[in-house]
Motif scaffolding. Structure first.
Motif, PDB file in Angstrom:
ATOM      1  N   GLY A  87       0.741  -1.092   0.047  1.00 54.03           N
ATOM      2  CA  GLY A  87      -0.112   0.038  -0.206  1.00 54.03           C
ATOM      3  C   GLY A  87       0.756   1.353  -0.066  1.00 54.03           C
ATOM      4  O   GLY A  87       0.335   2.315   0.062  1.00 54.03           O
ATOM      5  N   PHE A  88       2.184   1.196  -0.158  1.00 54.09           N
ATOM      6  CA  PHE A  88       2.899   2.283  -0.224  1.00 54.09           C
ATOM      7  C   PHE A  88       2.808   2.971  -1.614  1.00 54.09           C
ATOM      8  O   PHE A  88       2.620   2.275  -2.666  1.00 54.09           O
ATOM      9  N   ASP A  89       2.704   4.349  -1.698  1.00 56.25           N
ATOM     10  CA  ASP A  89       2.507   5.185  -2.906  1.00 56.25           C
ATOM     11  C   ASP A  89       4.119   5.102  -3.421  1.00 56.25           C
ATOM     12  O   ASP A  89       4.974   5.781  -2.958  1.00 56.25           O
ATOM     13  N   THR A  90       4.377   4.408  -4.400  1.00 60.39           N
ATOM     14  CA  THR A  90       5.726   3.954  -4.859  1.00 60.39           C
ATOM     15  C   THR A  90       6.090   4.675  -6.103  1.00 60.39           C
ATOM     16  O   THR A  90       5.387   4.581  -7.037  1.00 60.39           O
ATOM     17  N   PHE A  91       7.289   5.268  -6.243  1.00 61.26           N
ATOM     18  CA  PHE A  91       7.662   6.188  -7.442  1.00 61.26           C
ATOM     19  C   PHE A  91       9.070   5.468  -7.885  1.00 61.26           C
ATOM     20  O   PHE A  91      10.126   5.314  -6.695  1.00 61.26           O
ATOM     21  N   LEU A  92       9.334   4.866  -8.963  1.00 58.54           N
ATOM     22  CA  LEU A  92      10.368   4.116  -9.240  1.00 58.54           C
ATOM     23  C   LEU A  92      11.060   4.920 -10.296  1.00 58.54           C
ATOM     24  O   LEU A  92      10.351   5.835 -11.379  1.00 58.54           O
ATOM     25  N   VAL A  93      12.339   5.222 -10.235  1.00 57.60           N
ATOM     26  CA  VAL A  93      13.106   6.052 -10.914  1.00 57.60           C
ATOM     27  C   VAL A  93      13.837   5.456 -12.238  1.00 57.60           C
ATOM     28  O   VAL A  93      14.906   4.901 -12.087  1.00 57.60           O
TER      29      VAL A  93
END
Length: 190
Positions: free
Chosen positions: A136-142
């Motif tokens: 449930g984490f708001d995840t941003f992958l670079v």
């Protein structure tokens, strides 16, 4: 999904270790040789803004692996070396959440947003990103702060590192994470 400094997102640096410098060992071809430089730029921004940082270190249980603790390749690359006070999470499987207290540390600090960088896109980065999304984490992958190596298919066909990288990102985007670039984050966190 949106992201801002006030939300105190954690930067998760996955397996940026010296053993990955041996391209031949991992398949003979690598994409995005600037990944570590981009990860270092973000690390500097996170430090400047006093945001949470977690360094993930893969400790392979295979004695001959370049990432085994007895091997020099296990060490972090100098460009992103942890400094005093920055947590180091040691793992021996693909996910930074399995067999570690990463989730507990994130929960304890009320962190709900993650920014993920590191090596390799289709293995530990992908597995950790998938679990982060499932938790449930708001995840941003670079995308430009990750990289991988070529792979051999079942029939021996060589799949380029760039193809592996791009398909791994496509599989994660919109379902487990939002794919962003270093420049996108630098505009927000400068």
């Amino acid at each position: 999904m949106s992201i801002s400094k006030s939300e105190r997102p954690a930067l998760i640096l996955i397996d940026i270790q010296k053993g990955f410098d041996n391209v031949e060992y991992w398949g003979g071809q690598r994409n995005n040789f600037d990944a570590e430089k981009h990860a270092a730029e973000l690390l500097e921004l996170w430090r400047k803004n006093q945001l949470p940082i977690f360094h993930i270190q893969h400790n392979s249980s295979i004695p001959t692996s370049l990432l085994n603790e007895t091997n020099e390749g296990n060490g972090f690359k100098d460009i992103v070396k942890p400094i005093n006070g920055e947590p180091i999470i040691k793992k021996n499987v693909n996910s930074a959440f399995i067999g570690t207290d990463l989730k507990e540390q994130l929960d304890r600090e009320n962190i709900t947003k993650l920014v993920i960088v590191g090596l390799t896109t289709d293995h530990c980065v992908s597995t950790t990103t998938r679990m982060a999304g499932n938790f449930g984490f708001d995840t941003f992958l670079v995308s430009d702060a990750t990289a991988t190596f070529n792979k051999k298919g079942l029939d021996g066909q060589n799949f380029s590192a760039e193809l592996i990288h791009e398909t791994a990102l496509a599989s994660l985007n919109g379902e487990f994470a939002t794919i962003v670039t270093t420049d996108f984050l630098k505009k927000i966190f400068r």
